[in-house]
Write an enzyme that holds these catalytic residues in place. Structure first.
Site, PDB file in Angstrom:
ATOM      1  N   LYS A  80    -108.086 -30.093   5.522  1.00 42.94           N
ATOM      2  CA  LYS A  80    -108.901 -30.333   6.719  1.00 42.94           C
ATOM      3  C   LYS A  80    -109.179 -29.008   7.428  1.00 42.94           C
ATOM      4  O   LYS A  80    -108.311 -28.139   7.529  1.00 42.94           O
ATOM      5  CB  LYS A  80    -108.164 -31.301   7.648  1.00 42.94           C
ATOM      6  CG  LYS A  80    -108.962 -31.735   8.879  1.00 42.94           C
ATOM      7  CD  LYS A  80    -108.151 -32.731   9.692  1.00 42.94           C
ATOM      8  CE  LYS A  80    -108.898 -33.208  10.928  1.00 42.94           C
ATOM      9  NZ  LYS A  80    -108.110 -34.209  11.700  1.00 42.94           N
ATOM     10  N   SER A 154    -110.448 -38.029  12.838  1.00 41.83           N
ATOM     11  CA  SER A 154    -111.253 -36.843  12.599  1.00 41.83           C
ATOM     12  C   SER A 154    -111.062 -36.241  11.215  1.00 41.83           C
ATOM     13  O   SER A 154    -111.692 -35.245  10.872  1.00 41.83           O
ATOM     14  CB  SER A 154    -110.927 -35.776  13.647  1.00 41.83           C
ATOM     15  OG  SER A 154    -109.549 -35.408  13.579  1.00 41.83           O
ATOM     16  N   SER A 178    -106.117 -39.974  13.337  1.00 41.38           N
ATOM     17  CA  SER A 178    -107.116 -39.236  12.569  1.00 41.38           C
ATOM     18  C   SER A 178    -106.875 -39.182  11.072  1.00 41.38           C
ATOM     19  O   SER A 178    -107.756 -38.774  10.327  1.00 41.38           O
ATOM     20  CB  SER A 178    -107.236 -37.798  13.109  1.00 41.38           C
ATOM     21  OG  SER A 178    -107.870 -37.796  14.357  1.00 41.38           O
TER      22      SER A 178
END
Length: 466
Positions: A80, A154, A178
């Protein structure tokens, strides 16, 4: 590109049916040419191929024994874009320059040390502020089962990449859901370890954020979680030990939580998991967890942290949605923040009491189906000025506030053909128990079909340069 799990890739490599270089080249090519979901913002290059060459040499030398030393040898892993990497840019989803040293975050370094090949950075919202993956650095990440819809966030890029077969596993972060939200929306497994089990540096002042993996299977997520766990000198909170699991895993006490407003289709799909748990001999009872002012408290805790980390001169660079949260944080008094922390402590006490009665909790991971790709929430929660940007995911943020381990696994498809996730939550430190039960449940639930939107042409998202 059809998704394959870690164990499948390791078996192909060990039998000599595939070299690591061939595998890594095919994944890098697929990302560059077929990432129609906008799951990546940067793709690895020569360093990944050099690592693949070293992996092939080790396999030739040691054969299957190589995986005893390096459990991720030859496995492709994405990271990420919130996590630092030495060889790839880290934007954190922001137009602001990244002022951190270009070195690997502890979890990334551990993946490489275990033989994993980092193939790219996945899309995130700015600093991971929203539970969708919308920002100004890259187009919104799209759902692999319907490209008109969101992949969640996210860590949405991570969930989409795993589902589409653009890596075998991904490292994500979870500050309020997330990891688990995109896992549920994309039909993959998302594992949020107990707080402190995986080192996180630098972490936010709110101490809500966890690092963890997304993968195709519970076993894969558990392996990745094991590789990245353990104390690290940069994170004084890291190094949490494991609790002993109950001796009889065939008859657990499981509290089933039904959140108000759950979509009937999500309820229908996830209750299949409830029926399987009962059929397995577990005692499943409906339970209600009440904590006054929980959502306003998490808003204040997050907003205070965002405001503290955002100098006024940076506001012009902020994502408009995140800026609303920062500005709310600037209005909060010290008393208000302390009151929010008291709510968090009350929730911890409440859930400790609940966990005295139950071995695990189970529920739908997200009570709604995926919404539009360019939105930050369902229509009623899509205006950041209302500060309702996380209110549609009530099964996520409470367990960041308590630090409990949680796993989301696919429970099935709704009638619209969209995945629904089932979440298991355990006591702090009981990660092994959560993963063990999740793995058994996964084996009894029907696997999801290959996501159709992962094979569409690039016309969906338009051209972009990585």
């Amino acid at each position: 590109m059809t998704a394959r799990g870690i164990s499948q890739i390791k078996e192909l490599l060990s039998r000599g049916e595939l070299t690591v270089v061939e595998h890594v080249q095919s994944v890098l090519t697929a990302i560059r040419e077929r990432d129609t979901l906008d799951s990546y913002v940067a793709v690895a290059g020569d360093e990944a191929l050099r690592a693949a060459e070293r992996a092939d040499a080790l396999i030739r030398e040691k054969g299957r024994e190589a995986w005893w030393e390096l459990p991720l040898l030859g496995v492709t892993v994405s990271v990420k874009d919130l996590l630092q990497t030495r060889d790839l840019p880290t934007t954190r989803g922001s137009l602001l320059p990244n002022d951190r040293p270009r070195e690997d975050a502890p979890a990334v370094a551990r993946v490489r040390a275990a033989g994993g090949i980092v193939v790219g950075k996945t899309t995130t919202s700015e600093f991971g502020w929203s539970a969708s993956t919308v920002g100004r650095v890259a187009p919104p990440t799209r759902n692999p089962y319907d490209a008109r819809l969101t992949a969640g966030g996210s860590s949405g890029g991570a969930g989409a990449a795993v589902a589409a077969g653009l890596c075998e596993g991904s490292l994500g972060t979870d500050g309020s859901g997330s990891i688990r939200i995109p896992a549920a929306f994309c039909g993959v497994v998302g594992y949020k370890p107990s707080y402190g089990r995986v080192p996180y540096y630098p972490n936010g002042a709110d101490r809500l954020a966890h690092q963890g993996p997304l993968a195709l299977t519970v076993a894969d997520a558990g392996l990745l979680g094991q590789v990245i766990a353990g104390p690290h000198p940069t994170d004084p909170d890291s190094g949490l030990g494991s609790l002993d699991s109950p001796r009889d895993l065939r008859a657990l006490r499981i509290g089933w939580i039904e959140y108000e407003g759950t979509d009937p289709e999500i309820r229908r799909v996830t209750e299949q998991g409830k029926e399987v748990l009962i059929a397995e001999g577990h005692r499943v009872e409906d339970v209600e967890v009440r904590c006054q002012n929980l959502y306003p408290a998490v808003v204040d805790i997050l907003a205070a942290s965002e405001a503290a980390g955002t100098p006024p001169e940076h506001e012009a660079w902020c994502d408009p949605g995140r800026l609303e949260i920062v500005r709310h944080g600037r209005t909060l008094s010290g008393v208000r923040v302390i009151q929010a922390e008291e709510v968090r402590q009350n929730l911890r006490a409440t859930l400790r009491s609940v966990m005295d009665r139950y071995d695990l909790l189970a529920m739908a991971t997200v009570p709604v189906e995926p919404f539009e790709a360019d939105a930050i929430g369902p229509a009623w929660a899509a205006d950041p000025r209302d500060l309702m940007w996380l209110s549609w995911a009530p099964a996520s943020y409470p367990y960041n506030m308590t630090g409990q381990p949680a796993v989301s696994l696919p429970a099935g498809l709704t009638r619209a053909g969209l995945p629904a996730g089932l979440q298991l939550v355990g006591p702090v430190g009981a990660d092994d128990l959560v993963l063990t039960v999740a793995r058994r449940l996964e084996a009894l639930l029907a696997p999801l079909p290959h996501p159709p939107a992962a094979d569409l042409t690039p016309a969906i998202s338009g051209e972009r340069t990585l």
